[in-house]
Motif scaffolding. Structure first.
Motif, short mmCIF file in Angstrom:
data_model
loop_
_atom_site.label_atom_id
_atom_site.label_comp_id
_atom_site.label_asym_id
_atom_site.label_seq_id
_atom_site.Cartn_x
_atom_site.Cartn_y
_atom_site.Cartn_z
N ILE A 1 -8.56 -6.93 13.66
CA ILE A 1 -9.17 -6.80 15.00
C ILE A 1 -8.25 -5.89 15.80
O ILE A 1 -7.05 -6.16 15.92
CB ILE A 1 -9.24 -8.18 15.71
CG1 ILE A 1 -10.22 -9.08 14.98
CG2 ILE A 1 -9.66 -8.01 17.16
CD1 ILE A 1 -10.28 -10.49 15.57
N PHE B 1 -5.65 -10.22 14.71
CA PHE B 1 -5.13 -9.16 15.58
C PHE B 1 -3.79 -8.65 15.04
O PHE B 1 -3.52 -7.44 14.99
CB PHE B 1 -4.98 -9.69 17.00
CG PHE B 1 -4.61 -8.63 18.00
CD1 PHE B 1 -5.58 -7.76 18.49
CD2 PHE B 1 -3.31 -8.50 18.45
CE1 PHE B 1 -5.24 -6.78 19.42
CE2 PHE B 1 -2.97 -7.52 19.36
CZ PHE B 1 -3.93 -6.66 19.86
N LEU C 1 -8.75 -7.10 21.50
CA LEU C 1 -9.01 -8.53 21.72
C LEU C 1 -9.14 -8.77 23.23
O LEU C 1 -8.27 -8.34 24.00
CB LEU C 1 -7.85 -9.34 21.15
CG LEU C 1 -7.96 -10.85 21.15
CD1 LEU C 1 -9.16 -11.33 20.34
CD2 LEU C 1 -6.68 -11.47 20.57
N LEU D 1 -7.96 -15.70 15.47
CA LEU D 1 -8.07 -14.42 16.20
C LEU D 1 -6.71 -13.75 16.32
O LEU D 1 -6.57 -12.55 16.11
CB LEU D 1 -8.68 -14.65 17.58
CG LEU D 1 -10.19 -14.96 17.60
CD1 LEU D 1 -10.65 -15.35 19.01
CD2 LEU D 1 -10.99 -13.74 17.13
#
Lengths: 682, 559
Positions: free
Chosen positions: B470, B465, B473, B461
């Motif tokens: 992404i 990011f 978050l 993740l």
């Protein structure tokens, strides 16, 4: 009289020899009690000095020595000088002195009036220790002055005009000396010693002059100290200004304190002790912590402790009607309508209300125009007189003391006191004019006051007025340096003294104060006036400079409870601060203010009914005094005290009322006594 | 009042605090002088507050600042005369530093006093006696080498810090260098302030350097400074961090920006317990034990290798057991990295004694002005409590009240609006309550990272990011510390840990890394108005304001 003219002449002629002796040898000489007494000489250095100066004979074969006959008169006179010592002039020492030096008949002649036994010393004291006594003598042209005081068959002492003049010269000379006295050797050194010894004798006989020995056993001659002070004070120059090393300026400590106390009271009413209606110690202590601290030197000099400031502030609040007490056994103090109104004023107006009130002047602040005055007065203590004279205006005399301080320089308070202890002293004025006047100071009777006492009472009153009026009200700024307190009159002080009808507080420099986003109010320079303004809605954190205040939710709530609005608070900050008030601070202050909700606590009676029908029946009987809170519970308000009548009516229709009022059991103070067997209860 | 120069920026107060007026023309020069011997306590918009303490003066003395320089700075920049007692006390504090020196003498140490009275005081002081082996001369004492840390701790407690000149063991050699171009392809060089901090720490390899603390604001590149120090020392290194994520990021940074290879680096955490020339561990694993009666088994890591250098990341969080071990590691070079020297437990003096004096401290305003960190603006958004929750809130217990207010469902709409306001910026949505995070992330389609998220998933993740795949978050408090997400420029805090100032600073720190565009960061706190959440938010507001961030409040209340 114990002295004789010839004895004094001989004394003055031998005095230079005595004067050359060390003080220890003088002590030895006075220690020899009897004319025939012998003393050992060997190993006594001081006694050897006495032999060398002729005050002791050469030692015999056993090494012992005694007083020579030609010095016995000198030593006798010397001993008379020493008895009693006038170290601390007072009625008591005076009486001892005249008893020791003058015969009873001489004293009675001097008194020159018939009085009872208990008053005779007092009357004589009042007479001969006044400046009138000296003044009258100095005005005398011939021996007529002494006639009333001469004993029958006694020769006049002042019949020789030269002796009279010399006595007057001697007294004038002493009046110019510090403390009104001089070593006798200086008289002995004057030309025509014989004439001076006669003048000295006359002066002592008529209690115009006094003699004694100082700590080194050196003879002195002088006039009564208070008379000398009076003469010298009249010549004192006006106090000169000084530059103190530290200064302290409170806009008005009292106004600040009252503001702090009122804000705290608005936040949470104070509970009072049942026995004396004073604050609980914890409340007082907590409040004292939030007062603007004084510099240590000011606290020390004025002995103003923070707890005492709280008490004074509360007293003023009560006197000015800024608070009201509610309840009896568990009384509490609340901010009154006047108090809220007062807190809403700006600092100048708040102080003006206090000053006008203290002086009983018509209130210049319109909101308080109906205030009738606190009847406190300009003086910290009150004086009362019983006199045949016109009673002097002590308030005006007090005002004159401070009106004389010109400009805004600092003047040492001790010098002001000294300068005014006789100059314009209204107590002395009465004392000098009316020997039978009676004095009260702060309700305390002054028992047989003399000039010294009245001087001290007046100088103490001056100090006390600075301590409890001028400084707390912001009429003076304080200075300190070299252990000396000085004061400087402020514009408020000029208003207090009636020298101006208007005053303006110097605006603090706008660049000196700012509010930070963390709610701190920072003072980059001193500004007591701004402190007084901001203190109404911010918590104090420091003094003089730096982060002095913190605006908190609690402080805003307290100010709101005291009647201030958010707009008032923000307007005050905006007017005092150099930079814009941070947005978050404005936002929060307004938000906190919006959270405030006025809620009234009132006492009402609840009526619990078994069913709805009964409730309706009661509502009908109560004629509008009962309101249904639910089907079976009613709120009953009884403004006309109709409850007994209602209960009676309800009984008549079969509604039985049981009253469940919880009446507090009476509280008994003091000890409870157990009743032992066989006690009085049987 | 004596003569004053109101144009000057400083007010020195009798309680040893110093106020510095930011708008004054002399402020920057005064601040530079002041920061050498005083600790910054708070830095709101207009006036900054510094405090002079014995420790701050000893830090200054250790850095070679003289009392004359301190006095000159204070008197030269002060608006009003400096209280005489403050100058006297500064001289007194300073005179205590260096009156005792620790030197090496073969296997043992020698404690040397500057004069006889000092030596006698040491000889009779109850707290010091246990660490003295024997008196060698009127001015010197033999001290066992293992007591080096403890005697320094004891001496600082009695107010006489020892100057440690006993030197260090070299540790196992580890050749390494910093890259000019990172493995990721970006050019890499030390920033000037980082270079200066490294030089101050190293002190040209002398015994005067090699141990100390470097204070840099969040986002200023403390990891880089740590790596540069490693390059200077060329020795095996143990790095202690606050979390597994931070451990991974240290390893990634070392791989990316130094010549070290994967097989030279090891992770010592709950997941992996390898030991290699450079080992990165967490404080949690070091202080883990099965029960309270047992020893800490992982503290053996300190002895498992001949470490030449130990780095304490976020040294203000150093736990007590690690302090104890550190006392026995005084022969190793040590570096503390932190954004603040202020510890919640007040053990700043132990940091001074055991890790070392402050070697560098760069005010964040300086870095912000030079664009090394982003400019942050904090906004508190207030929304009303929904009517259907008002009664539940009114009758709830205090702690429950906070939760009800924090989980105000109306926050979802505010987050939506804020995301729309920053359509192209990477955003972190930070929350304390996992349920709330999940309920909010669902409708918005956000990935959620919590303590329960497996480490591999977390790393994925974070990587996504960073790469921009992404944009938003949602993270729980696991992301508070040492997570390097340089791209995040907006943080939306939907619930905070009551009034925790430390947490607020750390959360804000996530977005302070310099930005490629604009260099402006936004920190939003969403709170429910007129509730305990607002009261707690006020404490955080005060803290942020005192850190110098601009703070505004927006009401989303019905008019």
């Amino acid at each position: 009289m114990k002295f004789t003219a010839s004895g004094l002449l001989e004394f003055l002629s031998i005095l230079p020899v005595y004067d050359s002796l060390p003080s220890a040898a003088r002590r030895e000489l006075l220690g020899i009690q009897k004319p025939g007494q012998t003393v050992a000489v060997a190993d006594f250095v001081d006694r050897l000095a006495l032999i060398e100066s002729g005050f002791l004979l050469k030692p015999n074969e056993r090494g012992r020595s005694s007083l020579p006959a030609d010095r016995l008169a000198f030593i006798r006179t010397l001993r008379t000088f020493n008895e009693p010592a006038l170290w601390k002039p007072s009625l008591e020492t005076f009486v001892h002195y005249v008893d020791a030096h003058l015969e009873a008949a001489e004293r009675e002649r001097l008194r020159d009036c018939a009085v009872n036994h208990s008053e005779r010393n007092w009357i004589l004291y009042r007479k001969v220790t006044s400046s009138d006594w000296i003044d009258a003598f100095l005005r005398a042209r011939n021996e007529n002055w002494e006639r009333p005081y001469l004993l029958p068959d006694s020769p006049a002492l002042l019949s020789d005009p030269e002796i009279l003049r010399t006595t007057q010269v001697l007294i004038r000379w002493l009046l110019d000396r510090s403390g009104g006295r001089a070593p006798l050797r200086e008289v002995a050194a004057m030309k025509d010693r014989e004439r001076f010894s006669s003048a000295l004798f006359a002066g002592l006989r008529y209690a115009l002059l006094f003699v004694g020995l100082d700590q080194n056993l050196e003879p002195w001659v002088g006039i009564w100290p208070s008379v000398a002070d009076l003469a010298q004070d009249s010549k004192l120059p006006a106090p000169a200004s000084v530059v103190p090393s530290e200064t302290y300026d409170s806009a008005s400590m009292l106004m600040d304190d009252i503001t702090t106390v009122l804000i705290a009271c608005a936040n949470e009413p104070f509970r009072l002790k049942a026995n004396d209606s004073s604050l609980f110690a914890k409340t007082s202590r907590d409040l004292s912590l939030s007062l603007r601290p004084l510099p240590n030197w000011a606290e020390k000099v004025f002995k103003i402790m923070p707890e005492a400031r709280v008490d004074v502030a509360i007293t003023y609040c009560r006197t000015f009607g800024l608070v009201e007490t509610r309840g009896h056994s568990q009384a509490t103090v609340h901010v009154s309508g006047h108090g809220r109104q007062w807190l809403g004023l700006n600092a100048s107006s708040r102080l003006r209300v206090l000053v006008d009130g203290v002086l009983n002047r018509p209130q210049t602040v319109p909101e308080f125009s109906d205030f009738e005055g606190a009847e406190i007065g300009a003086m910290a203590g009150h004086f009362h007189f019983t006199t045949k004279m016109k009673v002097p205006d002590t308030d005006a005399a007090f005002m004159r003391v401070f009106r004389a301080l010109k400009g805004d320089g600092f003047f040492p308070l001790a010098t002001i006191q000294k300068h005014n202890r006789t100059n314009g002293n209204p107590l002395l004025e009465v004392f000098q004019s009316d020997k039978n006047a009676v004095f009260w100071s702060s309700s305390a009777y002054l028992h047989r006051p003399d000039a010294e006492i009245l001087q001290k009472v007046w100088t103490d009153a001056i100090f006390s007025c600075v301590q409890s009026r001028l400084f707390p009200l912001g009429a003076v700024r304080l200075g300190y340096g070299n252990g000396e307190l000085s004061i400087s009159m402020t514009p408020v002080g000029r208003y207090y003294l009636g020298q101006t009808n208007e005053w303006m507080w110097a605006e603090s420099s706008a660049a000196d104060i700012l509010v930070q986003p963390n709610f701190e109010v920072i003072f980059l320079g001193e500004s007591p006036v701004a402190e007084a303004e901001i203190g109404r809605f911010a918590e104090r954190r420091g003094r003089q400079m730096g982060a002095l205040f913190q605006i908190t939710k609690k402080s805003v709530f307290a100010a709101a409870a005291a009647g201030m609005t958010a707009d008032q608070m923000l307007a005050t900050l905006t007017s005092l601060c150099s930079r814009e008030i941070p947005g978050n601070v404005q936002h929060e202050m307004q938000g906190w203010f919006r959270q405030c909700r006025p809620v009234a606590f009132t006492t009402a009676t609840l009526i619990r009914c078994p069913d709805r029908e009964t409730a309706l029946k009661i509502i009908a009987f109560a004629k509008g005094s009962a309101v249904a809170l639910s089907d079976t519970v009613l709120e009953y308000n009884d403004p006309g005290k109709q409850r007994p009548a209602l209960i009676k009516k309800l009984k008549e229709v079969g509604v039985i009322v049981s009253v469940e009022d919880k009446v507090a059991a009476p509280q008994h103070g003091g000890r409870t006594y157990s009743r032992g067997r066989g006690g009085w209860w049987r | 009042m004596a003569a004053s120069n109101t144009q000057n920026p400083l007010i020195v107060q009798g309680d040893h605090t110093v106020l510095a007026e930011v708008a004054s023309p002399g402020y920057a020069a005064a601040r530079d002088g002041l920061s050498r011997f005083a600790e910054l306590v708070k830095a709101p918009e207009h006036i900054h507050t510094y405090r002079i303490t014995p420790l701050s003066i000893w830090n200054a003395c250790a850095a070679g600042v003289t009392t004359d320089e301190i006095s000159a700075t204070l008197t030269g920049f002060s608006k009003y005369p400096v209280p005489a007692h403050v100058l006297i006390e500064i001289r007194d504090f300073a005179s205590r530093y260096g009156r005792l020196k620790l030197r090496r003498d073969g296997p043992d140490l020698i404690l040397e006093a500057i004069d006889r009275p000092m030596a006698e005081q040491v000889a009779v002081t109850r707290q010091i006696i246990p660490f003295l082996r024997e008196r060698l001369s009127p001015l010197t004492f033999a001290v066992p080498a293992h007591a080096r840390g403890e005697i320094k701790q004891a001496l600082i407690k009695i107010g006489f810090p020892a100057e440690d000149l006993a030197g260090y063991t070299d540790g196992d050699a580890l050749p390494m260098s910093l890259r000019d171009t990172a493995r990721s392809g970006h050019p890499f060089t030390l920033r000037p302030y980082q270079r200066e901090a490294v030089a101050a720490f190293h002190a040209a390899g002398s015994v005067g350097g090699g141990s100390g603390v470097i204070t840099l604001p969040c986002g200023a590149g403390k990891t880089i400074v740590g790596m540069a120090c490693m390059e200077r020392l060329q020795t095996s290194t143990l790095i202690l961090t606050t979390s597994v994520t931070a451990t991974h990021q240290w390893i990634q940074e070392l791989l990316d920006k130094t010549s070290l290879l994967q097989d030279q680096l090891a992770e010592y955490t709950g997941d992996s317990k390898q030991v290699r020339p450079v080992t990165v561990a967490t404080y949690q694993i070091m202080t883990w034990r099965r029960n309270k009666e047992e020893d800490y088994p992982h503290l053996r890591l300190f002895d498992s290798r001949n470490w030449g250098f130990i780095i304490y990341d976020e040294v203000h969080l150093l736990p007590a057991p690690v302090f104890r071990v550190t006392a026995g590691l005084q022969a190793r070079r040590r570096l503390g990295l932190t954004a603040t020297l202020v510890r919640e437990d007040g053990r700043e003096d132990d940091v001074f004694a055991l890790v070392g004096p402050k070697k560098a401290d760069v005010p964040w305003k300086v870095l912000e002005a030079q664009n090394w960190i982003a400019t942050a603006h904090c906004t508190e958004v207030r929304l009303p409590m929904p009517d259907d929750l008002k009664m539940q809130y009114a009758i709830a217990e205090q702690r429950e009240k906070f939760r009800i207010a924090s989980e105000n469902p109306g926050k979802l709409e505010i987050v939506r609006q804020l995301l729309a306001r920053h359509p192209n910026e990477p955003v972190l949505v930070i929350g304390m309550y996992l349920e709330q995070l999940k309920q909010l992330a669902g409708p918005l389609g956000l990935p959620v990272l919590t303590g329960a998220t497996p480490q591999r998933k977390r790393d994925e993740l974070y990587a996504a990011f960073k790469q921009g795949s992404i944009r938003v978050l949602a993270v729980s408090k696991v992301a508070n510390f040492a997570v390097d997400l340089p791209e995040a420029s907006v943080a939306i805090q939907i619930s905070g840990t009551f009034g925790s100032r430390q947490e607020e600073a750390q959360r804000l720190g996530r977005i302070l890394r310099p930005k490629k565009q604009g260099n402006q960061a936004h920190f939003y706190s969403i709170v429910t108005a007129d509730t305990v959440e607002q009261d707690f938010a006020l404490q955080r507001q005060l803290f942020l304001c005192e850190q110098g961030y601009s703070y505004s409040i927006v009401d989303m209340l019905p008019s």
